[in-house]
Design a protein around this motif. Structure first.
Motif, PDB file in Angstrom:
ATOM      1  N   LEU A  24      44.258  39.662  48.381  1.00 30.34           N
ATOM      2  CA  LEU A  24      44.052  38.656  47.222  1.00 30.34           C
ATOM      3  C   LEU A  24      43.417  39.261  46.084  1.00 30.34           C
ATOM      4  CD1 LEU A  24      43.861  35.220  49.141  1.00 30.34           C
ATOM      5  CD2 LEU A  24      45.673  36.568  48.458  1.00 30.34           C
TER       6      LEU A  24
ATOM      7  N   TYR B 183      49.055  39.615  38.740  1.00 27.87           N
ATOM      8  CA  TYR B 183      48.820  40.310  40.090  1.00 27.87           C
ATOM      9  C   TYR B 183      49.720  39.408  40.983  1.00 27.87           C
ATOM     10  CZ  TYR B 183      46.550  42.013  44.323  1.00 27.87           C
ATOM     11  OH  TYR B 183      46.155  42.359  45.403  1.00 27.87           O
ATOM     12  N   ARG B 184      49.627  38.082  41.147  1.00 29.07           N
ATOM     13  CA  ARG B 184      50.150  37.183  42.068  1.00 29.07           C
ATOM     14  C   ARG B 184      51.615  37.359  41.921  1.00 29.07           C
ATOM     15  NH1 ARG B 184      45.864  32.098  41.873  1.00 29.07           N
ATOM     16  NH2 ARG B 184      44.379  33.279  42.727  1.00 29.07           N
TER      17      ARG B 184
ATOM     18  N   GLN C  34      52.964  40.519  43.393  1.00 31.31           N
ATOM     19  CA  GLN C  34      52.836  40.439  44.908  1.00 31.31           C
ATOM     20  C   GLN C  34      54.005  39.668  45.463  1.00 31.31           C
ATOM     21  OE1 GLN C  34      49.185  38.152  46.318  1.00 31.31           O
ATOM     22  NE2 GLN C  34      48.769  39.959  48.058  1.00 31.31           N
TER      23      GLN C  34
END
Length: 409
Positions: free
Chosen positions: A174, A188-189, A192
């Motif tokens: 995370l 980023y999430r 991901q």
């Protein structure tokens, strides 16, 4: 008065003949290696009870816990050296860690150019040292810093490229808003989720061919497994050998050549081999043991000196064996356990006499003195009683006994 003083001294001495002699001057670790040749029958393999008995008796010599006497010395040493890195490599790790910290400090201070140049230098050096411990984690951290620099400069494409590189090295990690701007964390999430969703369809297992018994580590995680497409830090470990590492692209095949052998798999029957175990495990005493049917063979190697006398005997006499092998002298550079043994009913010869350069133990520390203390008291007491009963006339100065002649020194 002389005889009274002698009696008082002997009365304070322990009288247990089975009490083990103390091992003088040994503060370091003790480890055991059990020899088992390929031609030996399976029945000669020492069972756990026998291993434990030897460890307990070695520990009892100076009162250390039995758990402090290690077993499987050769295997332990080979595993240890397979993870050991040269001092020069450890220095590089410290330098890169310091550089990355400076780059992060420069970024927070607003010195973006300095931070960008330092980050690029760290990534380049990591690529040439994939064997560094935590290399993948350090590369991920550097990629996140690179993404933050690009995001601050308004280059969204470069920022997403760096985020993807960071995620490739640790897809499930995370990213907190304490480490990066909220907009960058949100992007980023999203990346991901896309990467993890394609785990079953897009991830592939690298083509790596290794020798049996080797261990593979990819991006700091043990085991060969499917990973996201791209470059990964791969390290191969094998017992007794130095690690082999490579920054490997998933599209490339790699046949791993074994690293340089540091500790051979053969028994430590020579002084150099035993010394290698001593240095790796930081030992002071290495005990080589072997079982042949009902007989047990023992021989100790004192680190820095050499092998001592061997002992061959029955399992029930391990106490005597431990005392014999630890008495020294340690002046032989080759173990003699691998040679012929006496027959089961033929006693092993007594240990050789200490060499002249080894100072003898003081007479009052010798085991035979303590073992015979009860007998001495009985004889001396009997002599006094006899003199009283028979009325033997005392010498002019009273009853005199020459202690040296009496004890036999």
């Amino acid at each position: 008065m002389r005889i009274l003083a002698l009696l008082l001294i002997l009365a304070q001495a322990p009288a247990d003949p089975a009490a083990p002699a103390r091992l003088e001057g040994v503060d370091g670790a003790i480890a055991v290696h059990w020899r088992l040749t390929e031609s030996a029958p399976q029945s000669d393999e020492p069972d756990e009870s026998l291993r434990a008995s030897l460890r307990e008796r070695l520990a009892a010599v100076d009162g250390r816990p039995s758990a402090a006497v290690h077993d499987g010395a050769l295997t332990r040493a080979r595993i240890a050296v397979s993870r050991e890195l040269p001092a020069t490599v450890r220095e590089v790790h410290g330098e890169l860690r310091a550089e990355l910290d400076r780059a992060d400090a420069a970024f927070r201070a607003g010195s973006f150019i300095d931070a960008e140049q330092t980050s690029a230098s760290v990534l380049a050096r990591l690529a040439t040292h994939p064997e560094l411990p935590g290399a993948a984690a350090m590369a991920r951290e550097t990629q996140l810093l690179t993404a933050a620099l690009a995001w601050a400069a308004g280059d969204r494409g470069a920022a997403e490229q760096a985020l993807a590189a960071a995620l490739r090295l640790d897809p499930e990690a995370l990213l907190s808003t304490k480490r990066a701007p909220p907009e960058l964390v949100a992007r980023y999430r999203v990346l991901q989720i896309e990467l993890l969703t394609g785990r079953e369809t897009t991830w592939i297992e690298p083509s790596i061919t290794v020798e049996p018994g080797s261990e593979i580590e990819i991006d700091g995680v043990p085991g060969l497994r499917p990973v996201p497409i791209g470059e990964h830090f791969v390290v191969v470990y094998r017992e007794g050998r130095e690690p082999v590492a490579r920054l490997l692209a998933t599209t490339d095949a790699w046949t791993v050549e074994p690293g340089h052998e540091r500790i051979a798999a053969s028994d430590p029957d020579q002084h150099p081999e035993a010394e290698a175990l001593c240095q790796t495990l930081e030992l002071e005493i290495l005990v080589v043991a072997e079982r042949r049917g009902p007989q047990i063979g023992l021989q100790a190697h004192r680190c820095g000196l050499g092998f001592g006398p061997r002992w061959i005997g029955e399992r029930e006499r391990l106490d005597l064996g431990v005392a014999a092998i630890l008495a020294g002298p340690f002046d032989t550079h080759e173990a003699t356990l691998l040679g012929a043994w006496p027959l089961a009913n033929e006693p092993e010869l007594a240990p050789p006499v200490r060499s002249d350069d080894t100072p003898p133990r003081p007479w009052f520390r010798k085991g035979w003195v303590w073992a015979t203390s009860v007998g001495v008291l009985a004889v001396v007491g009997g002599a006094i009683a006899t003199g009283v009963v028979l009325g033997t006339p005392a010498s002019p100065g009273g009853l005199l006994v020459d202690a040296n002649d009496f004890i036999g020194i």
